[in-house]
Motif scaffolding. Structure first.
Motif, PDB file in Angstrom:
ATOM      1  N   VAL A 131     -13.178 -87.780 -11.798  1.00  0.00           N
ATOM      2  CA  VAL A 131     -13.693 -86.428 -12.006  1.00  0.00           C
ATOM      3  C   VAL A 131     -12.974 -85.788 -13.190  1.00  0.00           C
ATOM      4  O   VAL A 131     -13.600 -85.209 -14.084  1.00  0.00           O
ATOM      5  N   LEU A 132     -11.658 -85.905 -13.199  1.00  0.00           N
ATOM      6  CA  LEU A 132     -10.877 -85.360 -14.306  1.00  0.00           C
ATOM      7  C   LEU A 132     -11.271 -86.007 -15.618  1.00  0.00           C
ATOM      8  O   LEU A 132     -11.418 -85.335 -16.640  1.00  0.00           O
ATOM      9  N   PHE A 134     -14.165 -87.373 -16.377  1.00  0.00           N
ATOM     10  CA  PHE A 134     -15.498 -86.926 -16.762  1.00  0.00           C
ATOM     11  C   PHE A 134     -15.461 -85.528 -17.362  1.00  0.00           C
ATOM     12  O   PHE A 134     -16.095 -85.262 -18.392  1.00  0.00           O
ATOM     13  N   VAL A 135     -14.732 -84.631 -16.710  1.00  0.00           N
ATOM     14  CA  VAL A 135     -14.637 -83.265 -17.216  1.00  0.00           C
ATOM     15  C   VAL A 135     -13.962 -83.255 -18.592  1.00  0.00           C
ATOM     16  O   VAL A 135     -14.393 -82.534 -19.498  1.00  0.00           O
ATOM     17  N   SER A 136     -12.917 -84.057 -18.744  1.00  0.00           N
ATOM     18  CA  SER A 136     -12.221 -84.136 -20.027  1.00  0.00           C
ATOM     19  C   SER A 136     -13.143 -84.649 -21.127  1.00  0.00           C
ATOM     20  O   SER A 136     -13.149 -84.135 -22.245  1.00  0.00           O
ATOM     21  N   ASN A 137     -13.949 -85.666 -20.800  1.00  0.00           N
ATOM     22  CA  ASN A 137     -14.867 -86.245 -21.785  1.00  0.00           C
ATOM     23  C   ASN A 137     -16.024 -85.317 -22.125  1.00  0.00           C
ATOM     24  O   ASN A 137     -16.679 -85.485 -23.157  1.00  0.00           O
ATOM     25  N   ASN A 138     -16.283 -84.341 -21.237  1.00  0.00           N
ATOM     26  CA  ASN A 138     -17.396 -83.402 -21.442  1.00  0.00           C
ATOM     27  C   ASN A 138     -16.887 -81.965 -21.315  1.00  0.00           C
ATOM     28  O   ASN A 138     -17.529 -81.123 -20.693  1.00  0.00           O
ATOM     29  N   ARG A 139     -15.748 -81.724 -21.932  1.00  0.00           N
ATOM     30  CA  ARG A 139     -15.038 -80.462 -21.710  1.00  0.00           C
ATOM     31  C   ARG A 139     -15.889 -79.242 -22.013  1.00  0.00           C
ATOM     32  O   ARG A 139     -15.788 -78.207 -21.326  1.00  0.00           O
ATOM     33  N   GLN A 140     -16.754 -79.325 -23.014  1.00  0.00           N
ATOM     34  CA  GLN A 140     -17.553 -78.164 -23.421  1.00  0.00           C
ATOM     35  C   GLN A 140     -18.612 -77.801 -22.389  1.00  0.00           C
ATOM     36  O   GLN A 140     -19.196 -76.709 -22.454  1.00  0.00           O
ATOM     37  N   LYS A 141     -18.862 -78.667 -21.425  1.00  0.00           N
ATOM     38  CA  LYS A 141     -19.905 -78.431 -20.427  1.00  0.00           C
ATOM     39  C   LYS A 141     -19.372 -77.747 -19.168  1.00  0.00           C
ATOM     40  O   LYS A 141     -20.142 -77.494 -18.229  1.00  0.00           O
ATOM     41  N   PHE A 142     -18.078 -77.471 -19.144  1.00  0.00           N
ATOM     42  CA  PHE A 142     -17.470 -76.862 -17.965  1.00  0.00           C
ATOM     43  C   PHE A 142     -16.663 -75.636 -18.373  1.00  0.00           C
ATOM     44  O   PHE A 142     -16.325 -75.454 -19.541  1.00  0.00           O
ATOM     45  N   GLY A 143     -16.349 -74.802 -17.374  1.00  0.00           N
ATOM     46  CA  GLY A 143     -15.534 -73.624 -17.619  1.00  0.00           C
ATOM     47  C   GLY A 143     -14.059 -73.948 -17.471  1.00  0.00           C
ATOM     48  O   GLY A 143     -13.561 -74.905 -18.062  1.00  0.00           O
ATOM     49  N   ARG A 144     -13.353 -73.180 -16.657  1.00  0.00           N
ATOM     50  CA  ARG A 144     -11.933 -73.413 -16.442  1.00  0.00           C
ATOM     51  C   ARG A 144     -11.715 -74.765 -15.760  1.00  0.00           C
ATOM     52  O   ARG A 144     -12.553 -75.242 -14.995  1.00  0.00           O
ATOM     53  N   VAL A 146      -8.701 -76.424 -13.495  1.00  0.00           N
ATOM     54  CA  VAL A 146      -7.428 -76.313 -12.797  1.00  0.00           C
ATOM     55  C   VAL A 146      -7.167 -77.640 -12.080  1.00  0.00           C
ATOM     56  O   VAL A 146      -8.016 -78.108 -11.314  1.00  0.00           O
ATOM     57  N   VAL A 147      -6.011 -78.230 -12.329  1.00  0.00           N
ATOM     58  CA  VAL A 147      -5.654 -79.506 -11.707  1.00  0.00           C
ATOM     59  C   VAL A 147      -4.330 -79.351 -10.980  1.00  0.00           C
ATOM     60  O   VAL A 147      -3.323 -78.971 -11.579  1.00  0.00           O
ATOM     61  N   ILE A 148      -4.345 -79.633  -9.680  1.00  0.00           N
ATOM     62  CA  ILE A 148      -3.137 -79.607  -8.857  1.00  0.00           C
ATOM     63  C   ILE A 148      -2.920 -81.005  -8.300  1.00  0.00           C
ATOM     64  O   ILE A 148      -3.819 -81.588  -7.691  1.00  0.00           O
ATOM     65  N   TYR A 149      -1.734 -81.544  -8.532  1.00  0.00           N
ATOM     66  CA  TYR A 149      -1.425 -82.862  -7.997  1.00  0.00           C
ATOM     67  C   TYR A 149      -0.031 -82.840  -7.398  1.00  0.00           C
ATOM     68  O   TYR A 149       0.935 -82.481  -8.067  1.00  0.00           O
ATOM     69  N   GLY A 150       0.060 -83.222  -6.126  1.00  0.00           N
ATOM     70  CA  GLY A 150       1.342 -83.223  -5.438  1.00  0.00           C
ATOM     71  C   GLY A 150       1.695 -84.582  -4.877  1.00  0.00           C
ATOM     72  O   GLY A 150       0.827 -85.346  -4.463  1.00  0.00           O
ATOM     73  N   ALA A 151       2.991 -84.886  -4.851  1.00  0.00           N
ATOM     74  CA  ALA A 151       3.502 -86.124  -4.271  1.00  0.00           C
ATOM     75  C   ALA A 151       4.823 -85.816  -3.573  1.00  0.00           C
ATOM     76  O   ALA A 151       5.399 -84.734  -3.754  1.00  0.00           O
ATOM     77  N   ARG A 152       5.299 -86.752  -2.782  1.00  0.00           N
ATOM     78  CA  ARG A 152       6.544 -86.521  -2.044  1.00  0.00           C
ATOM     79  C   ARG A 152       7.732 -86.354  -2.982  1.00  0.00           C
ATOM     80  O   ARG A 152       8.608 -85.519  -2.756  1.00  0.00           O
ATOM     81  N   SER A 153       7.788 -87.172  -4.029  1.00  0.00           N
ATOM     82  CA  SER A 153       8.918 -87.148  -4.958  1.00  0.00           C
ATOM     83  C   SER A 153       8.433 -87.593  -6.330  1.00  0.00           C
ATOM     84  O   SER A 153       7.306 -88.104  -6.452  1.00  0.00           O
ATOM     85  N   PRO A 154       9.236 -87.442  -7.376  1.00  0.00           N
ATOM     86  CA  PRO A 154       8.826 -87.920  -8.694  1.00  0.00           C
ATOM     87  C   PRO A 154       8.485 -89.401  -8.705  1.00  0.00           C
ATOM     88  O   PRO A 154       7.597 -89.834  -9.445  1.00  0.00           O
ATOM     89  N   ASN A 155       9.165 -90.187  -7.869  1.00  0.00           N
ATOM     90  CA  ASN A 155       8.909 -91.624  -7.821  1.00  0.00           C
ATOM     91  C   ASN A 155       7.576 -91.975  -7.183  1.00  0.00           C
ATOM     92  O   ASN A 155       7.108 -93.117  -7.297  1.00  0.00           O
TER      93      ASN A 155
END
Length: 279
Positions: A131-132, A134-144, A146-155
């Motif tokens: 999804v990210l 696709f949106v990046s490749n067609n950035r002009q076709k979307f508005g804002r 927002v990407v949130i990505y969480g994990a337990r630790s940096p590793n």
């Protein structure tokens, strides 16, 4: 009656393997099966290893045509017999079986012209990556965006090598977070739903959420409390899928079969079952 041919795996060649974390690897597979070119983000394949069985794995990148076939990307965590064997034994040049694609897809086309919020937890970010992309490749076709990505630790963060690429997407609002503070970590600390308090959600959004089931439930509920329409919140419920085509019944959720009617559902469709199922 289910056609026999949809239960027969095609052969895919392992072209590249990327070590993501201690128990997660990304596999790039080459398949010349015609149906492999019909993949849509959010769908899954059944990965077959002879003598061990099958396991459902979502597409973790867009499918690209390459030299008469398709390049299929799967990000796999070693949690069961099949996946642990694959991570420890399958090497570049080996052949594995895949069948599919199965299931529905993230409604990206319906989101054209809308603001997009992507919220992923752990390996749940993998099915959201297309999804990210696709949106990046067609950035002009979307508005804002927002990407949130969480994990337990940096590793435990997957696709670390792409973070700089994400930061360069025009207008992206990127929130990386881990559960607890860690040395040299310069991003956020907290769970994925906590990051919603840092975002101004006053646009015309479509929300794409994937991760541990409890995380999806809490995130979706918090979005609703902030005014989101449950019909605009989409989750991926990949659980207990065995056949992939709706004949074994093990993935039944209420009156849905996750493998056929999903794995992508709107929160409006499944919220009542998530409550009953104790998600």
């Amino acid at each position: 009656m289910v056609r026999n041919d949809i239960l027969v795996p095609s052969i895919a060649n392992v072209k590249e393997i990327i070590n993501e974390t201690s128990d997660i690897k990304t596999y790039k597979l080459f398949s010349n099966a015609e149906k492999a070119q019909k993949f849509k983000p959010g769908q899954f394949v059944m990965v077959y290893l002879k003598g061990f069985g099958e396991v459902p794995i979502s597409l973790s990148d867009l499918v690209y045509e390459e030299d008469g076939g398709s390049l299929i990307t799967l990000t796999i965590r070693g949690t069961g017999t099949v996946t642990k064997y694959m991570l420890s034994t399958v090497n570049i040049g080996d052949k594995i079986g895949i069948r599919g694609p199965y299931g529905n897809n993230w409604p990206i086309e319906e989101a054209l012209g809308k603001d997009i919020l992507i919220a992923g937890g752990g390996i749940g970010f993998a099915p959201l990556r297309p999804v990210l992309r696709f949106v990046s490749n067609n950035r002009q076709k979307f508005g804002r965006l927002v990407v949130i990505y969480g994990a337990r630790s940096p590793n435990d963060i997957i696709y670390k090598y792409e973070i700089e690429e994400y930061k360069k997407i025009p207008g992206i609002e990127l929130f990386l977070t881990i559960d607890k503070p860690a040395e040299d970590w310069k991003w956020n600390v907290g769970f994925v739903p906590d990051m919603l308090d840092k975002v101004k959600l006053d646009g015309d959004f479509k929300y794409f959420v994937c991760g541990p089931e409890i995380m999806m439930k809490i995130t979706a509920k918090k979005l609703v409390n902030k005014g989101a329409d449950p019909r605009d919140i989409f989750v991926s419920l990949e659980r207990r899928m065995r056949c992939g085509v709706g004949i074994c019944g093990t993935c039944q959720l209420g009156h849905y079969y996750v493998c056929k009617d999903g794995p992508v559902f709107s929160f409006d469709q499944v919220s009542q079952y998530m409550e009953v199922e104790g998600i």
